[in-house]
Each structure stands twice: as C-alpha cells, then as structure tokens.
Design a protein around this motif. Structure first.
Motif, PDB file in Angstrom:
ATOM      1  N   UNK A 104       0.822  -1.211   0.000  1.00 21.21           N
ATOM      2  CA  UNK A 104       0.000   0.000   0.000  1.00 21.21           C
ATOM      3  C   UNK A 104       0.857   1.263   0.000  1.00 21.21           C
ATOM      4  N   UNK A 105       1.948   1.245   0.764  1.00 26.34           N
ATOM      5  CA  UNK A 105       2.806   2.423   0.872  1.00 26.34           C
ATOM      6  C   UNK A 105       4.168   2.135   0.248  1.00 26.34           C
ATOM      7  N   UNK A 106       4.642   3.086  -0.551  1.00 21.83           N
ATOM      8  CA  UNK A 106       5.928   2.946  -1.236  1.00 21.83           C
ATOM      9  C   UNK A 106       6.750   4.204  -0.995  1.00 21.83           C
ATOM     10  N   UNK A 107       8.016   4.014  -0.665  1.00 20.49           N
ATOM     11  CA  UNK A 107       8.926   5.130  -0.421  1.00 20.49           C
ATOM     12  C   UNK A 107       9.982   5.174  -1.517  1.00 20.49           C
ATOM     13  N   UNK A 108      10.248   6.368  -2.028  1.00 20.53           N
ATOM     14  CA  UNK A 108      11.319   6.575  -3.002  1.00 20.53           C
ATOM     15  C   UNK A 108      12.286   7.593  -2.410  1.00 20.53           C
ATOM     16  N   UNK A 109      13.528   7.207  -2.269  1.00 16.38           N
ATOM     17  CA  UNK A 109      14.504   8.118  -1.683  1.00 16.38           C
ATOM     18  C   UNK A 109      15.739   7.362  -1.237  1.00 16.38           C
ATOM     19  N   UNK A 110      16.616   8.059  -0.539  1.00 17.15           N
ATOM     20  CA  UNK A 110      17.876   7.477  -0.088  1.00 17.15           C
ATOM     21  C   UNK A 110      17.760   7.024   1.359  1.00 17.15           C
ATOM     22  N   UNK A 111      18.188   5.810   1.607  1.00 17.01           N
ATOM     23  CA  UNK A 111      18.168   5.244   2.952  1.00 17.01           C
ATOM     24  C   UNK A 111      19.585   5.263   3.511  1.00 17.01           C
ATOM     25  N   UNK A 112      19.752   5.954   4.643  1.00 22.00           N
ATOM     26  CA  UNK A 112      21.075   6.107   5.253  1.00 22.00           C
ATOM     27  C   UNK A 112      21.168   5.315   6.551  1.00 22.00           C
ATOM     28  N   UNK A 113      22.327   4.719   6.772  1.00 20.64           N
ATOM     29  CA  UNK A 113      22.683   4.177   8.080  1.00 20.64           C
ATOM     30  C   UNK A 113      23.509   5.265   8.756  1.00 20.64           C
ATOM     31  N   UNK A 114      22.864   6.058   9.618  1.00 20.35           N
ATOM     32  CA  UNK A 114      23.533   7.236  10.172  1.00 20.35           C
ATOM     33  C   UNK A 114      24.643   6.864  11.149  1.00 20.35           C
ATOM     34  N   UNK A 115      24.536   5.701  11.777  1.00 21.05           N
ATOM     35  CA  UNK A 115      25.596   5.300  12.705  1.00 21.05           C
ATOM     36  C   UNK A 115      26.902   5.044  11.969  1.00 21.05           C
ATOM     37  N   UNK A 116      26.792   4.495  10.757  1.00 19.75           N
ATOM     38  CA  UNK A 116      27.993   4.208   9.968  1.00 19.75           C
ATOM     39  C   UNK A 116      28.244   5.254   8.887  1.00 19.75           C
ATOM     40  N   UNK A 117      27.318   6.231   8.773  1.00 20.34           N
ATOM     41  CA  UNK A 117      27.406   7.262   7.727  1.00 20.34           C
ATOM     42  C   UNK A 117      27.511   6.628   6.339  1.00 20.34           C
ATOM     43  N   UNK A 118      26.629   5.661   6.081  1.00 15.81           N
ATOM     44  CA  UNK A 118      26.638   4.933   4.811  1.00 15.81           C
ATOM     45  C   UNK A 118      25.302   5.134   4.103  1.00 15.81           C
ATOM     46  N   UNK A 119      25.365   5.517   2.839  1.00 16.73           N
ATOM     47  CA  UNK A 119      24.175   5.632   2.005  1.00 16.73           C
ATOM     48  C   UNK A 119      23.866   4.240   1.457  1.00 16.73           C
ATOM     49  N   UNK A 120      22.927   3.543   2.070  1.00 11.24           N
ATOM     50  CA  UNK A 120      22.632   2.163   1.701  1.00 11.24           C
ATOM     51  C   UNK A 120      22.020   2.065   0.303  1.00 11.24           C
ATOM     52  N   UNK A 121      21.151   3.014  -0.026  1.00  9.53           N
ATOM     53  CA  UNK A 121      20.509   2.995  -1.343  1.00  9.53           C
ATOM     54  C   UNK A 121      21.532   3.194  -2.453  1.00  9.53           C
ATOM     55  N   UNK A 122      22.449   4.129  -2.249  1.00  8.84           N
ATOM     56  CA  UNK A 122      23.471   4.389  -3.264  1.00  8.84           C
ATOM     57  C   UNK A 122      24.334   3.154  -3.495  1.00  8.84           C
ATOM     58  N   UNK A 123      24.611   2.415  -2.430  1.00 10.09           N
ATOM     59  CA  UNK A 123      25.406   1.198  -2.578  1.00 10.09           C
ATOM     60  C   UNK A 123      24.703   0.158  -3.428  1.00 10.09           C
ATOM     61  N   UNK A 124      23.390   0.014  -3.227  1.00  8.03           N
ATOM     62  CA  UNK A 124      22.615  -0.945  -4.025  1.00  8.03           C
ATOM     63  C   UNK A 124      22.572  -0.503  -5.487  1.00  8.03           C
ATOM     64  N   UNK A 125      22.310   0.787  -5.719  1.00 13.49           N
ATOM     65  CA  UNK A 125      22.253   1.305  -7.087  1.00 13.49           C
ATOM     66  C   UNK A 125      23.594   1.147  -7.796  1.00 13.49           C
ATOM     67  N   UNK A 126      24.652   1.378  -7.071  1.00  9.65           N
ATOM     68  CA  UNK A 126      25.996   1.247  -7.635  1.00  9.65           C
ATOM     69  C   UNK A 126      26.228  -0.174  -8.136  1.00  9.65           C
TER      70      UNK A 126
END
Length: 281
Positions: A104-126
């Motif tokens: 029902x709900x869909x999110x589009x955007x970047x998901x960050x792991x703030x503790x590790x300062x890692x852009x998780x979405x960018x890693x998957x896209x890469x």
C-alpha cells in the motif's frame, strides 16, 4: 390466584433482569465472534503480505498496476523492519524503492545508516549499474582509449561525451593523463539533441571514420569535421541511449567507474585518477 401489585411488580423486574442478561449475553457472544473473525482476517492478511514480500511475481504485477514506468527485477529484505526493498528499472535507469508488505505504501529516496554514515541505497544502485553495464557489449558502442602504461586491472572508465559539449572539449585535453596513469577509457558518443542538434551528424561522422580515435581527437581540439568512410554508416546512438539510461546519465561529461560510482560534469584528470585508485578491488 391473582398476584398482589407488589408481587406482580417483583415478577416483572425478575423477568426483565433475566431477559436483559440474556440480551447482554448474546451481545457479548456476538462481540466475541466478531473479534475472533477480525483477528482471523488480520492474521490472514498479515500472512499473505508476509508471504508476498519475497514473491517477485507479486511485486511485478503490483508495479505494473500501481507504479507506472517502474519494472521490478529483484526483491530483497530491507534494513527497516516491515519494509521490503524493490530493485528495478525506470526511464531514469536503475531504481530502488521501499514498500510495506501489503504494497500500500511505497517510499522513493535514499536510505542512510547514520551510525555508519553509509548511504545504503546508493550502494545498491551502484551494484545494479555495475552488473547492468557488465552485460553490455562495449566493443560495439564505444571508442576505446587503451592505457599507455601498465595499471591495475579494474576494467575501464566509461565516459559519455557530447561532441559539441564545451566541457567535454575541455576535458579531452586531460584524457592523455588518464591513459598515461594506467586508466583505460571507453568513450560513448552521446549527443544532446536538444542543446546541440548538429552533434548527431558529428557523432555519425566521427564513428564512421576510418580512425575513430583520430577523428574524435581532431574534432575536439580543432573542430575539424571528419569525412565518413561510408555513406550508409551510422553511429550506434540507440545503444548509447540505452547505456545512458542504465547508467542514469543526466548530462555530459559523465563518468562511470567499474565499481558503479558516477560523476557528472567536468573533472580534472587528477581527481579522476584519485577516485580510480580509491576503488575497492
């Protein structure tokens, strides 16, 4: 024997009490039945959603009906409990969405792991871009500049170039520094028809020359239009367009590293060399 008014009143209250209790009992029974039914329905829905979370066909059908232009190619667990990660393609290239289990709900955007300062979405896209470009036959769509010195074997730097782009011309003077540093460069002719209408004809002329590298070098440095070797020859611009969509190209110059990282706009050779060497093996 007739009852006294007091006895009659007492009997009436007695029957009302019994009737009221029976009514309340039936009401509570009904409430219990409805509660059990609601729990069963909720549990069934939850189990269906949970079972569908890793069902590729389910998400592909849902995307076809609800998410125009987005085609799901893979489903993976999300780092966020209750959300599933949808990997797929859109007119803008590879894309990652996050959805609730029921869709029902869909999110589009970047998901960050703030503790590790890692852009998780960018890693998957890469990783998605790297895998998609690995399936492309570069030899049929690029002008290759091999490394002139021995370097680490990490693939090739993919460079999308518009022959009429002023910043592409500026960068072309930096190209020998890259190859001298052991970095092979594969150039994709990607003319911007809207900004530079003549760049399409120029791309065909460069591609159809006997020596494509020499023709491109002359054009970028001297604006000397090459003479095509064959009248019926055409540059593989449709293949270039598909590659650009896969890489998510928004303009030129545009660089794609073997590990999937991207850079848009003019960059010095030194900056690109540093990024190349920073790649993980």
């Amino acid at each position: 024997m007739p009852l006294s008014p007091k006895a009659a009143s007492c009997r009436m209250r007695f029957f009302r009490t019994i009737h009221g209790n029976e009514h309340r009992n039936e009401e509570w029974k009904m409430r219990i039945r409805l509660s059990v039914l609601c729990v069963m329905i909720s549990a069934t829905g939850w189990l269906s959603a949970a079972g569908a979370q890793d069902d590729l066909a389910y998400w592909q059908e849902l995307a076809k009906r609800k998410l125009a232009g987005f085609e799901v190619t893979a489903v993976a667990p999300s780092p966020i409990e209750g959300l599933v990660e949808l990997r797929g393609t859109s007119p803008r290239g590879p894309q990652v969405l996050y959805a609730t289990g029921d869709g029902r709900y869909v999110l589009a955007g970047l998901l960050w792991d703030v503790e590790r300062s890692v852009n998780l979405t960018a890693g998957v896209l890469q990783a998605m871009r790297r895998q998609a470009l690995e399936r492309v036959d570069l030899g049929s769509a690029v002008i290759h500049y091999p490394a002139s010195s021995e370097g680490t074997s990490r693939g090739t730097l993919l460079y999308f170039l518009d022959p009429d782009c002023p910043y592409c011309r500026k960068f072309h003077a930096e190209l020998p520094k890259l190859t001298a540093s052991g970095i092979p460069v594969s150039i994709v002719l990607y003319p911007n028809r809207r900004l530079h209408p003549q760049a399409v004809a120029t791309s065909h002329a460069i591609w159809c020359s006997e020596d494509r590298r020499a023709a491109l070098d002359r054009w970028m440095s001297e604006q000397s239009m090459p003479v095509p070797a064959s009248d019926g020859c055409r540059a593989p611009l449709e293949t270039a367009r598909l590659m650009a969509e896969t890489a998510g190209v928004q303009g030129t110059p545009f660089f794609v590293f073997p590990d999937g990282r991207r850079l848009q706009g003019y960059r010095s050779a030194e900056e690109l060399i540093a990024m190349w060497r920073a790649q993980k093996p």
